[in-house]
Design a protein around this motif. Structure first.
Motif, short mmCIF file in Angstrom:
data_model
loop_
_atom_site.label_atom_id
_atom_site.label_comp_id
_atom_site.label_asym_id
_atom_site.label_seq_id
_atom_site.Cartn_x
_atom_site.Cartn_y
_atom_site.Cartn_z
N SER A 13 -36.51 -40.67 18.20
CA SER A 13 -36.23 -41.93 18.86
C SER A 13 -34.72 -42.13 18.77
CB SER A 13 -36.99 -43.06 18.18
OG SER A 13 -36.90 -42.91 16.79
N PRO A 14 -34.16 -42.92 19.69
CA PRO A 14 -32.70 -43.09 19.69
C PRO A 14 -32.17 -43.43 18.30
CG PRO A 14 -33.69 -44.28 21.51
CD PRO A 14 -34.82 -43.72 20.72
N GLY A 15 -31.05 -42.85 17.94
CA GLY A 15 -30.50 -43.09 16.61
C GLY A 15 -29.68 -41.89 16.18
N PRO A 16 -29.26 -41.90 14.95
CA PRO A 16 -28.36 -40.84 14.47
C PRO A 16 -28.94 -39.44 14.59
CG PRO A 16 -28.73 -42.51 12.76
CD PRO A 16 -29.52 -42.93 13.94
N ILE A 17 -30.22 -39.27 14.22
CA ILE A 17 -30.77 -37.92 14.23
C ILE A 17 -30.88 -37.41 15.67
CG2 ILE A 17 -33.18 -38.73 14.13
CD1 ILE A 17 -32.51 -35.81 12.10
N HIS A 18 -31.19 -38.32 16.57
CA HIS A 18 -31.27 -37.99 17.99
C HIS A 18 -29.90 -37.49 18.48
CE1 HIS A 18 -32.33 -38.62 22.24
NE2 HIS A 18 -31.12 -39.12 22.36
N ARG A 19 -28.88 -38.25 18.15
CA ARG A 19 -27.53 -37.86 18.59
C ARG A 19 -27.15 -36.51 18.00
NH1 ARG A 19 -26.62 -43.31 18.04
NH2 ARG A 19 -25.73 -43.18 15.96
N CYS A 20 -27.48 -36.33 16.73
CA CYS A 20 -27.13 -35.09 16.05
C CYS A 20 -27.80 -33.88 16.72
CB CYS A 20 -27.54 -35.19 14.58
SG CYS A 20 -27.32 -33.68 13.65
N ILE A 21 -29.10 -33.99 16.95
CA ILE A 21 -29.83 -32.86 17.56
C ILE A 21 -29.26 -32.54 18.93
CG2 ILE A 21 -32.06 -32.14 18.51
CD1 ILE A 21 -33.40 -33.62 16.23
#
Ligand SMILES: Nc1nc2c(ncn2[C@@H]2O[C@H](COP(=O)(O)OP(=O)(O)OP(=O)(O)O)[C@@H](O)[C@H]2O)c(=O)[nH]1
Ligand SMILES: [Mg+2]
Lengths: 87, 669
Positions: B172-180
Motif C-alpha cells: 500500500s502507498p508508503g515508504p516500502i512501496h516507494r522503496c520497491i
C-alpha cells in the motif's frame, strides 16, 4: 518485556523482533512480526523450548530465541483468540 | 508440461501428488517429510508432469531440502505452479503464495484441508480470494480426494493459456512501496537480461539473503549504492528494518485478502483434541517417561508379541516347505550338489532371513504411526533440550527414530536440519540406531545363546547402541564439531488419525523392499557363499568346507577377530557378507554351518555366551551396509568421508566388542 518472560497461558502483542540472519528471517517468515498476537501454551518438560500459538497454529521455539522477541502483554479473556494481527 | 507442487511443510503436497499421479510417496503428519523432488505424470494426462517438492515457508535456502525447492522453481522454470495452501492455517501459508506470485509463472492456488475447515463451520469465499490474489483458487481435500479433477482442469487451462498472476503489487502507498518501486526502476534492465522476475529480484535485494540472485543481476557499484540508499531511507521512514518491513507488508496484504473472505471456525475440533492429547503426552512430568514407555512398548510388541507370533507362523511354514522339498529331491534322486544348492544354499540362507519379514513390517508400522499421528513432532519438542546437551537439536531425533527402521531414509531425513554441523553429526549418529535388518542377527543369537533372557539382550543391545551414539556425539561436540546447535523453530501440527491407506501402502512398500532384497541381494550373496564354500580352487566339490576357497579367504581376516573371541573363518565371512546386507550374516552362517537343527543350533555350537555377546556388540556397531554407506557418501557429498564413517564405525565396534569380551570374561568366566 520479552516473550520468554511471559507466563504460561497468557498472551502478548509483538512489538519488535530481534536477532539476526537466518534465525530472524525464519521467525518473520513464520509470522512473528510486530503487531501479531502470541500466546504461550506451555514449556517442554525440561523447561525449554516453549510452545506458542499465533495465527491459529502452534510453533515451538527455544527460550533463548523467544528472548529476542519484544512483547507487550495483553489481558485476554477469550481463550483461543491468538490469531492474526491485533487491530 | 511441468507443474511444481509448492507449499508450506505439512500442507499436503505429497498427499496431493499421490492422488494426482497414483504413486505412493511417503506422507506423514510431520513438517519436513519430503526431502527430495519426485516427479510423476498426472493420471489420464500423459504429457502433464507434476513434481512434488520439499515444503518451504519462504523462497529462501536455509536447509538443504529447502534449497532443492528454491532451485527447482527458479532454475527449472516449470510451466505452472500448484501452490498448496493449508486452509486451516491460511495466513502463514499465503505468505509463501505472495512470494510465488512475484515469479510471474502461471499459478493456481489449491486450498487444501477444506474438509477440516468445513466440519468446523469455517468458510472461505473462493471467488473473493481469487479476485484479491489475482490467481485461480480451487478448494480441495487431498486426503479425501475432493476437488482434484477441478484442480487439474484449472491448472491445465491456466498453464496452457500462460495466464500470469494478475496482481503482484502487494504494497500500500508508503515508504516500502516507494522503496520497491525505486529499486525496480534501477534494476529493470538487469533483471530482464538476467531473466529474473523484476519484483522478485527487488524483494531479494531488500532481503539481501540470496547471493546467487544478486550476483546474477550484475549491478555496478553505483547502482548497489543507490539501492542501499533507498532501503536505508525506507527503514528510517518506516520504523522497521528491511526484513521486518517486507514481512509486515506481506502479512498486511494477507490480512486484507482474508478480511471478509475467510470466516474462521471459532474452535477447531482438531485443535481442541490436540490440546487434550498434549495435556498428557507433553505433560511436564509424564512426557519423558511416556516417550520411553512408548519406545519400549513398540519394541516389546514388535519382538515379543505381534511380530514374534507372525514370525513363528511363517517360520514353521518355511520349515515345512523346506522338509517337503528335501524329501522330494531325495526321492527324485537329484544330484547331491544340486540338492545341496537348494537345501543348504537357498533354504538355509534366504529361508533363514525370510521369516523376519513380519517383525520388520510390524516395526515399520509403529514407526509410521509415530509419524502420522503427529507424535514425532512432540518427541522433537520434548527431547530438544536433552539433545542440546549433546550438541544437537530436537529435530535430530527424527532421523534417529527412522534409523531404527532403516539407515538409508534416516540419513536422507537429515536434510531438514538447517546447519551443516548438525547434519553431519546426525548422519554419524544414525548408524548407531540399530536398523531393522539387524533384527535377525539379534534374534537368532539371543535365542541360541541366551534363551531365557532373549528380550533383555535385544533391548539391551538397542540401548547400548544409543549410549555409544551419545558418547560419540559428546566426543564430536568437544572436538571436530565444536559449535552452537542451530535454532529450533518448528511447527507442531495437530494430531491426526493416521490414514489406513497411507499406512497400508507404506507397509506394503517396506514388505516389498524386504522381499526384493531377500530374493536379489541376499539370494545372490547366498549363492556366492554356497559356491565358494562348496568348491575348491580346482572346482572340485570339497570334502569338508575347511578346504574350500571361502575358507582360505575367511581365514585371512579371521585373526582380526580372534581377540574378540570369534576367530572362526565362518564368522568372519559372515561379517563380510553382512556389509552387503545385514541379514546376510545369518544366512551365511546358516549355509556355512548347515547343522541339523538349523542356524540356531549351529550358533550354540560355534559361540559361547561370552563370544556371542562380543559378536552381537560388534554387529551392532560395525559398518552400516553398502546401501547405507552410499547414502552417507551422497549426503556428505564425499566418498572419502562416507568411507571414513564406515571405518570409524568398524574401529568403534572392535574396541567395544573387545571391552565387552573382556568384561564378560571377568563375569561369566
Ligand atoms: N484432513 C486432511 N488432512 C490432510 C489433507 N491432505 C493432507 N492431509 C494430512 O496432512 C499431513 C501432511 O501431508 P503430506 O502430504 O505429507 O504433506 P507435505 O506437504 O508433503 O509435507 P512435507 O513433505 O513435510 O513438506 C498428513 O497427515 C496428511 O494425511 C486433507 O485434505 N485433509
Ligand atoms: Mg511431502
Amino acid at each position: 518485556m520479552t516473550l520468554d518472560k511471559l507466563p504460561i497461558g497468557s498472551a502478548g502483542i509483538i512489538t519488535a523482533v530481534g536477532g539476526e540472519g537466518a534465525l530472524r528471517c525464519r521467525l518473520l517468515d513464520m509470522g512473528l512480526i510486530p503487531r501479531t498476537k502470541v500466546k504461550v501454551v506451555k514449556t517442554a518438560p525440561l523447561g525449554d523450548p516453549v510452545e506458542i500459538r499465533l495465527r491459529d497454529y502452534e510453533l515451538t521455539i527455544r527460550l533463548a530465541d523467544a528472548a529476542l522477541i519484544e512483547i507487550s502483554p495483553v489481558t485476554d479473556n477469550n481463550k483461543d483468540s491468538a490469531g492474526g494481527t491485533a487491530e | 508440461m511441468i507443474f511444481a507442487l509448492v507449499g508450506n511443510q505439512n500442507s499436503g503436497k505429497t498427499t496431493l501428488f499421490n492422488q494426482l499421479t497414483g504413486s505412493n510417496q511417503h506422507v506423514g503428519n510431520f513438517p519436513g517429510v519430503t526431502v527430495d523432488s519426485k516427479s510423476g505424470f498426472i493420471r489420464g494426462y500423459r504429457d502433464v508432469e507434476v513434481v512434488d517438492l520439499p515444503g518451504i515457508y519462504s523462497i529462501r535456502a536455509y536447509s538443504n531440502e529447502e534449497t532443492v525447492t528454491r532451485d527447482f522453481i527458479l532454475n527449472e522454470k516449470p510451466d505452472g505452479i500448484i501452490n498448496i495452501v493449508d486452509a486451516t492455517n491460511i495466513e502463514r501459508n499465503l505468505y509463501l503464495t505472495l512470494q510465488l506470485i512475484e515469479l510471474r509463472i502461471p499459478m493456481v492456488l489449491a486450498l487444501n484441508m477444506m474438509d477440516e475447515v468445513r466440519s468446523n463451520g469455517g468458510t472461505v469465499d473462493i471467488e473473493m480470494m481469487s479476485e484479491r490474489l489475482g490467481i485461480p483458487v480451487v478448494p480441495i481435500s487431498a486426503a479425501k480426494n475432493e476437488g482434484i479433477d477441478e484442480l487439474i482442469r484449472v491448472a491445465y487451462e491456466t498453464a496452457s493459456k500462460r495466464e500470469i498472476p494478475k496482481i503482484y503489487d502487494f504494497c500500500s502507498p508508503g515508504p516500502i512501496h516507494r522503496c520497491i518501486h525505486a529499486i525496480c526502476h534501477v534494476i529493470e534492465d538487469h533483471a530482464q537480461s538476467a531473466d529474473i522476475p523484476l519484483r522478485f529480484a527487488a524483494s531479494k535485494l531488500i532481503e539481501g539473503d540470496d547471493a546467487d540472485i544478486i550476483s546474477r543481476l550484475d549491478l555496478d557499484k553505483n547502482e548497489l549504492e543507490l539501492i542501499d540508499h533507498s532501503i536505508v531511507e525506507m527503514e528510517k521512514e518506516h520504523g522497521l528494518d528491511r526484513n521486518a518491513a517486507l514481512a509486515d507488508m506481506r502479512y498486511s496484504f494477507i490480512e486484507s485478502v482474508c478480511r471478509g473472505a475467510v470466516v474462521k471456525a471459532r474452535e477447531s475440533k482438531e485443535h481442541l483434541r490436540s490440546e487434550k492429547i498434549d495435556r498428557v503426552l507433553t505433560n511436564k512430568y509424564a512426557a519423558i517417561p511416556i516417550f520411553f514407555g512408548v519406545m519400549l512398548l513398540i519394541f516389546y510388541l514388535t519382538f515379543n508379541v505381534i511380530g514374534k507370533f507372525l514370525q513363528d507362523l511363517l517360520q514353521s511354514g518355511i520349515d515345512a516347505f523346506s522338509a517337503v522339498t528335501d524329501t522330494a529331491l531325495t526321492t527324485f534322486g537329484t544330484n547331491e550338489i544340486a540338492k545341496s544348492l537348494v537345501i543348504d544354499g537357498l533354504f538355509a540362507g534366504v529361508g533363514s532371513v525370510l521369516s523376519f519379514l513380519p517383525i520388520i513390517v510390524v516395526l515399520f508400522f509403529f514407526l509410521s504411526v509415530l509419524e502420522d499421528t503427529g507424535y514425532m513432532a512432540r518427541i522433537a519438542f520434548v527431547m530438544d533440550k536433552a539433545l542440546r546437551k549433546i550438541g544437537l537439536s530436537g529435530r535430530s531425533i527424527v532421523p534417529m527414530l527412522i534409523g531404527f527402521g532403516c539407515t538409508v531414509p534416516a540419513v536422507m531425513a537429515t536434510r531438514t536440519l538447517s546447519s551443516d554441523r548438525d547434519r553431519k553429526m546426525t548422519i554419524l549418529l544414525t548408524p548407531f540406531m540399530s536398523c531393522s535388518a539387524k533384527i535377525p542377527i539379534y534374534a537368532v543369537f539371543s535365542a541360541a545363546l541366551f534363551p531365557d533372557f532373549a528380550a533383555l539382550v535385544m533391548i539391551g543391545l538397542y540401548i547400548f547402541g544409543i549410549l555409544v551414539g551419545v558418547l560419540a556425539a559428546l566426543l564430536m561436540n568437544h572436538s571436530m564439531y565444536r559449535g552452537n546447535p542451530v535454532p529450533f523453530v518448528m511447527e507442531l501440527p495437530n494430531y491426526r488419525f493416521p490414514s489406513a491407506k497411507t499406512v497400508a501402502m507404506l507397509l506394503w512398500d517396506k514388505a516389498k523392499d524386504f522381499l526384493t532384497r531377500a530374493f536379489t541381494i541376499i539370494f545372490f550373496a547366498t549363492l556366492m557363499i554356497w559356491f565358494f564354500s562348496t568348491f575348491d580352487i580346482r572346482m572340485n566339490p570339497v570334502e569338508s568346507q575347511q578346504e574350500s576357497i571361502l575358507a582360505s579367504i575367511g581365514a585371512l581376516i579371521a585373526p582380526i577377530f580372534t581377540p574378540l573371541g570369534f576367530g572362526d573363518w565362518r564368522v568372519s565371512t559372515s561379517l563380510i557378507t553382512g556389509f552387503i546386507a545385514k541379514e546376510s550374516v545369518i544366512s551365511t552362517l546358516g549355509i556355512l554351518t548347515s547343522e541339523p537343527g538349523g542356524v540356531t543350533n549351529a550358533i550354540a555350537q560355534l559361540f559361547t555366551a561370552r563370544s556371542g555377546l562380543s559378536f552381537l556388540v560388534f554387529t551392532l556397531l560395525y559398518t552400516p551396509c553398502v546401501a547405507a554407506v552410499s547414502a552417507i557418501c551422497r549426503e556428505l557429498k564425499s566418498k572419502l568421508k562416507g568411507i571414513g564413517v564406515a571405518v570409524f564405525q568398524c574401529v568403534t565396534a572392535w574396541i567395544f566388542a573387545f571391552i565387552v569380551y573382556h568384561i564378560a570374561g571377568l563375569i561369566i568366566g
